[in-house]
Design an enzyme around this catalytic site. Sequence first.
Site, short mmCIF file in Angstrom:
data_model
loop_
_atom_site.label_atom_id
_atom_site.label_comp_id
_atom_site.label_asym_id
_atom_site.label_seq_id
_atom_site.Cartn_x
_atom_site.Cartn_y
_atom_site.Cartn_z
N ASP A 26 -36.48 -17.98 -39.67
CA ASP A 26 -37.54 -18.37 -40.60
C ASP A 26 -38.52 -19.36 -39.96
O ASP A 26 -39.73 -19.20 -40.07
CB ASP A 26 -36.95 -18.98 -41.87
N SER A 77 -38.69 -23.14 -47.26
CA SER A 77 -38.21 -24.39 -46.66
C SER A 77 -38.58 -24.46 -45.18
O SER A 77 -38.91 -25.53 -44.66
CB SER A 77 -36.70 -24.56 -46.85
#
EC number: 2.7.1.36
Length: 421
Positions: A229, A171
């Site tokens: 991330d 994502s």
Amino acid sequence: GELLRLRRGGAAAGEAAAAAGFPGAMLSEVLLVSAPGKVILHGEHAVVHGKVALAVSLNLRTFLRLQPHSNGKVDLNLPNIGIKRAWDVARLQSLDTSFLEQGDVTTPTSEQVEKLKEVAGLPDDCAVTERLAVLAFLYLYLSICRKQRALPSLDIVVWSELPPGAGLGSSAAYSVCLAAALLTVCEEIPNPLKDGDCVNRWTKEDLELINKWAFQGERMIHGNPSGVDNAVSTWGGALRYHQGKISSLKRSPALQILLTNTKVPRNTRALVAGVRNRLLKFPEIVAPLLTSIDAISLECERVLGEMGEAPAPEQYLVLEELIDMNQHHLNALGVGHASLDQLCQVTRARGLHSKLTGAGGGGCGITLLKPGLEQPEVEATKQALTSCGFDCLETSIGAPGVSIHSATSLDSRVQQALDGL
Ligand code: MEV
């Protein structure tokens, strides 16, 4: 009127607009952007208790193609999850999007999320993945493009080599690709790809802006992400995360690995709670394990730095020992799994070292491939892991962060995936 006509007039009009100095003149260009996924090298779980974690980019990438349209629509196509959606630019243009006006980049509020759901027109029974992917897209599109005189009509395809929901930062790579492409098409940041380049990257300042917006996209998807991330996907290489502070390792080598997905489903929340309970029950036993993992991360950081400066074979032996020790600690913390033990045994029998990555309890593991390893040996190991029922991919860690590519430089497999073939 004139501007609109030019905008809709395709490539020739785009050049005319560029010559006339209109904003949005770049709208005739196709942009191809990619961003990597991530794995945690060391420090999963310990990081929850204030210890250092090392996260590294994974050279399994998400690719985005943005093509300016002249049909007055904005199209979002996500072939991995079978999503094809289109919105009327004129309708989006007529919406009151002042709810997005916040000056600088800030967290999307629940009110904004509700408004966006209305804009998206998603059915009630829409799958969670689709809803979140669409909301993140609309949020970034409307927020980044709202400074434009007119919202651009765009066709966007995003395709990924990363398996979704495996803790590999898919994502974040999606948000990073969207942020980079939208900021570039809106000329908030310049296109770094020059004539004759196959691939290029943005400047540090531009990457900071991409990362900031990508974090916003991640917040749409994850609520309260750590920001690791999207940072790894933006910067590439290796990052150190400590008590909310993220810093990039100056030099880090690209290392070949096997990434194995045991496909055993895991529940991150339950695994994190399990470690906490064990720490409360046996503080004298578990706290030193966490301290030791912290030291493993620091030692690994030091060795990676050394490898970036002057690589030597002994450094791989150190990396292997660190992998083994951490894997045993993670087992002692209670986040191992029979499938991960099997992964370690199968690779150990071939002289290779593995550990779980991420939450554990199944999920993914990494195996270090040292240089000089013969390809038949790698293939045999992959074969052995595949016959355990695992998915196994050979890839590298420490790959470059978000990049922009020329159309001719992408391999045909990626081109075909973006073409929906
Ligand atoms: C999961 O990818 C990593 C954990 O350390 C949880 C977390 O940091 O939020 C297990």
